[in-house]
Design an enzyme around this catalytic site. Structure first.
Site, PDB file in Angstrom:
ATOM      1  N   LYS A  57     -10.802  57.634  20.498  1.00  0.00           N
ATOM      2  CA  LYS A  57     -11.556  58.754  21.062  1.00  0.00           C
ATOM      3  C   LYS A  57     -10.632  59.619  21.926  1.00  0.00           C
ATOM      4  CE  LYS A  57     -15.356  59.734  24.372  1.00  0.00           C
ATOM      5  NZ  LYS A  57     -16.472  59.174  25.152  1.00  0.00           N
ATOM      6  N   ASP A  68     -14.681  65.244  29.554  1.00  0.00           N
ATOM      7  CA  ASP A  68     -16.098  65.067  29.248  1.00  0.00           C
ATOM      8  C   ASP A  68     -16.960  65.521  30.414  1.00  0.00           C
ATOM      9  OD1 ASP A  68     -18.566  64.333  28.313  1.00  0.00           O
ATOM     10  OD2 ASP A  68     -18.203  62.160  28.385  1.00  0.00           O
ATOM     11  N   LYS A 119     -23.004  65.998  33.435  1.00  0.00           N
ATOM     12  CA  LYS A 119     -22.822  64.829  34.306  1.00  0.00           C
ATOM     13  C   LYS A 119     -22.957  65.250  35.763  1.00  0.00           C
ATOM     14  CE  LYS A 119     -19.613  62.088  31.466  1.00  0.00           C
ATOM     15  NZ  LYS A 119     -20.499  60.918  31.311  1.00  0.00           N
ATOM     16  N   ASP A 154     -11.120  60.467  29.508  1.00  0.00           N
ATOM     17  CA  ASP A 154     -11.981  60.108  28.381  1.00  0.00           C
ATOM     18  C   ASP A 154     -11.224  60.145  27.048  1.00  0.00           C
ATOM     19  OD1 ASP A 154     -14.447  59.154  27.606  1.00  0.00           O
ATOM     20  OD2 ASP A 154     -15.386  61.121  27.403  1.00  0.00           O
ATOM     21  N   ASP A 213     -24.209  64.236  26.205  1.00  0.00           N
ATOM     22  CA  ASP A 213     -23.205  63.407  26.868  1.00  0.00           C
ATOM     23  C   ASP A 213     -22.863  62.154  26.055  1.00  0.00           C
ATOM     24  OD1 ASP A 213     -21.409  62.701  28.811  1.00  0.00           O
ATOM     25  OD2 ASP A 213     -22.903  61.975  30.253  1.00  0.00           O
ATOM     26  N   GLU A 254     -21.295  61.957  23.355  1.00  0.00           N
ATOM     27  CA  GLU A 254     -20.496  62.745  22.419  1.00  0.00           C
ATOM     28  C   GLU A 254     -19.417  61.931  21.715  1.00  0.00           C
ATOM     29  OE1 GLU A 254     -19.786  62.409  25.510  1.00  0.00           O
ATOM     30  OE2 GLU A 254     -17.668  61.938  25.338  1.00  0.00           O
ATOM     31  N   ARG A 309     -19.451  59.039  20.260  1.00  0.00           N
ATOM     32  CA  ARG A 309     -19.878  58.503  18.966  1.00  0.00           C
ATOM     33  C   ARG A 309     -19.938  59.598  17.908  1.00  0.00           C
ATOM     34  NH1 ARG A 309     -25.168  56.191  21.781  1.00  0.00           N
ATOM     35  NH2 ARG A 309     -23.708  56.276  23.521  1.00  0.00           N
TER      36      ARG A 309
END
Ligand code: BES
Ligand code: MN
Ligand code: ZN
Length: 504
Positions: free
Chosen positions: A269, A274, A281, A292, A352, A354, A356
């Site tokens: 990833k 993020d 968030k 991230d 959020d 995201e 996946r």
């Protein structure tokens, strides 16, 4: 930066000479090198240094008169009582070496001579490997973007480590030393990427890293841009990228041996920042979301290690989907339905979740294109894994027991412990949507597992394991070879270990 010498430790010039001490409880301190023994034995007899783990002793040979030791300082590092279990013994060496590197940096030593520890049941190569890893990982420092003030000493790193073989066979010790060096340098490369903030380490930089690595090695690199991702129908990556001013990338690195050899696919990833997107968030701590991309960093760094080591009998492909997750005017909305690379539709209930979405495309694409024998993905995927396992273990979920066991063993042997969590249709059911094939969140219950279940929908029958590194990629367990703050480089050494021992 690290070499091996066969000359006696007392003759090696340097700013520091390191001796690793076992806590034996004996009257004699147990080092063969006579000049060093003479220096330390009085302290040992007084009971002020006993070889306990966490103990260090810094001495100056010249202050005792005419020195028979060429190095300016002698550092004794306690290792504790010799562990029987090999994984724990390896960790003891890594930890002691990390502590030595830390002390060396504190006194601004540039050239450090290290006597390899003896009296262990480990093969010479493993001793040298663990010490070399601990030294290089412990010597890590990110200078960042701070201006050095005039009256301020800039932080330094040790320039060169020289290992004294201390009775170990030189060819074996050298082989282990190089292994340790390659793995540790790779982990440091992952730390470097992760330490750069989101405005520096952009998706394009992932592409640059891949291309530069391929130019310098035998790897091949392909970088897909936004137009290509559109043509391929990577609806997940594109949806996450929609609210951003920066275009996405999909970085592909290939290490090829003979075609008949098994292929391992690694997916990481690469979320360079993020914000949560429209499902924004909270502000507190959001700056940490520059990390991230640690899964992507681990995959590219592992490919760097593979390129350096050129393992036989295996092909390795690394894939990094890279974008940030922002809330610009074009951003994906909660409730929007997207179509993934393999045609699966998904209702984006929470923008959020995201990670996946971008991994799903990369997994499906990587499996279709490279037909791998096994797939491993690494991702800072869920906050829930921190609730479950804290910062001490990576969460592992897999559809294949043998692959899971191998990864757990690889992690245990390099100080990156994992813990397996289950998968199952009862969890996957939490992802049922009224309007699409899937929705991208499964509720609070079992959040780490349902995130993995989402990914599982895109791997088919290919043996696959998912590593949720959200708790370990930074703030990882406090140990001397892991930075107190910032990214740990976790995953890189586990992957390299696994690849070295690949047998399926
Ligand atoms: N990158 C985060 C996960 C994360 C959180 C990593 C904290 C490290 C520390 C991920 O994209 C995310 O936001 N996950 C959500 C999923 C939820 C919306 C289902 C989470 O864990 O809250
Ligand atoms: Mn998120
Ligand atoms: Zn994320």
């Amino acid at each position: 930066m690290i070499t091996l010498t066969t000359s006696p430790p007392e003759t090696a010039r340097g700013d520091m000479l390191v001796w690793f001490a076992w806590q034996t409880g004996k009257k004699r301190c147990g080092i063969d090198c006579a000049p060093v023994r003479k220096l330390i034995q009085p302290v040992w007899r007084a009971g002020d240094f006993t070889g306990r783990g966490e103990e260090t002793l810094l001495l100056y040979p010249a202050s005792a008169g005419r020195a028979r030791i060429a190095a300016a300082r002698v550092l004794a590092v306690g290792c504790g009582k010799v562990e029987k279990d090999h994984d724990r013994l390896r960790e003891q060496l890594r930890t002691a070496a990390g502590r030595a590197a830390t002390r060396a940096r504190e006194v601004k030593a540039r050239r450090v001579v290290v006597i390899l520890p003896d009296r262990t049941a480990l093969p010479a190569a493993e001793v040298a490997e663990c010490v070399s890893e601990g030294l290089i990982l412990g010597n890590y420092h990110f200078s960042g973007h701070r201006t050095v003030k005039k009256d301020e000493d800039p932080p330094v790193r040790v320039k060169r480590f020289v290992l004294c073989r201390n009775g170990l066979k030189a060819p074996e010790a050298r082989r282990g030393m190089v292994r340790g060096e390659i793995a540790a340098e790779a982990a440091c490369a992952a730390r470097d990427m992760a330490n750069e903030p989101g405005n520096y380490w952009t998706p394009a930089r992932f592409g640059d890293f891949g291309r530069r690595l391929a130019r310098a090695t035998s790897l091949t690199c392909t970088v897909l841009g936004k137009q290509e991702l559109k043509k391929l129908g990577m609806g997940g990556i594109l949806a996450v990228n929609q609210g951003s001013a920066l275009p996405p990338r999909l970085v592909i690195l290939e290490y090829r041996t003979a075609g008949k050899n098994p292929t391992l696919l690694l997916v990481g990833k690469g979320l360079t920042f993020d914000s949560g997107g429209v499902s924004l968030k909270p502000a507190a701590g959001m700056e940490e979301m520059k990390y991230d991309m640690c899964g992507g960093a681990a995959v590219l760094a592992a490919m760097q290690g593979v390129a350096g080591e050129r393992p036989e009998g295996i092909n390795v492909v690394g894939l990094v989907p890279a974008t940030d997750n922002m809330s610009g005017a074009g951003a994906v909305r909660p409730g929007d339905v997207i179509t993934h690379y393999n045609g699966t539709t998904s209702e984006v209930v929470n923008t959020d979740a995201e990670g996946r979405l971008i991994l799903a495309d990369a997994l499906a694409y990587g499996i279709r294109r490279f037909k791998p024998d096994a797939v491993i993905d690494l991702a800072t995927l869920t906050g829930a894994v921190i609730i479950g396992l804290g910062h001490h273990r990576t969460g592992l979920m897999a559809n294949d027991d043998s692959l899971a066991d191998q990864i757990i063993a690889a992690g245990a042997s390099c100080g990156e412990p994992l813990w397996r969590l289950p998968l199952g249709p009862e969890y996957t059911r939490q992802l049922k949507s009224e309007v699409a094939d899937l929705k991208n969140v499964g509720g609070r219950a079992g959040g780490t597992i349902t995130a993995a279940c989402y990914l599982q929908e895109f791997v088919g029958n290919t043996p696959w394991a998912h590593l949720d590194i959200a708790g370990t990629a930074w703030n990882f367990t406090d140990k001397p070879y892991i930075p107190k703050k910032g990214p740990s480089g976790t995953g890189v050494r586990t992957l390299l270990n696994l690849i070295r021992h690949w047998n399926r």
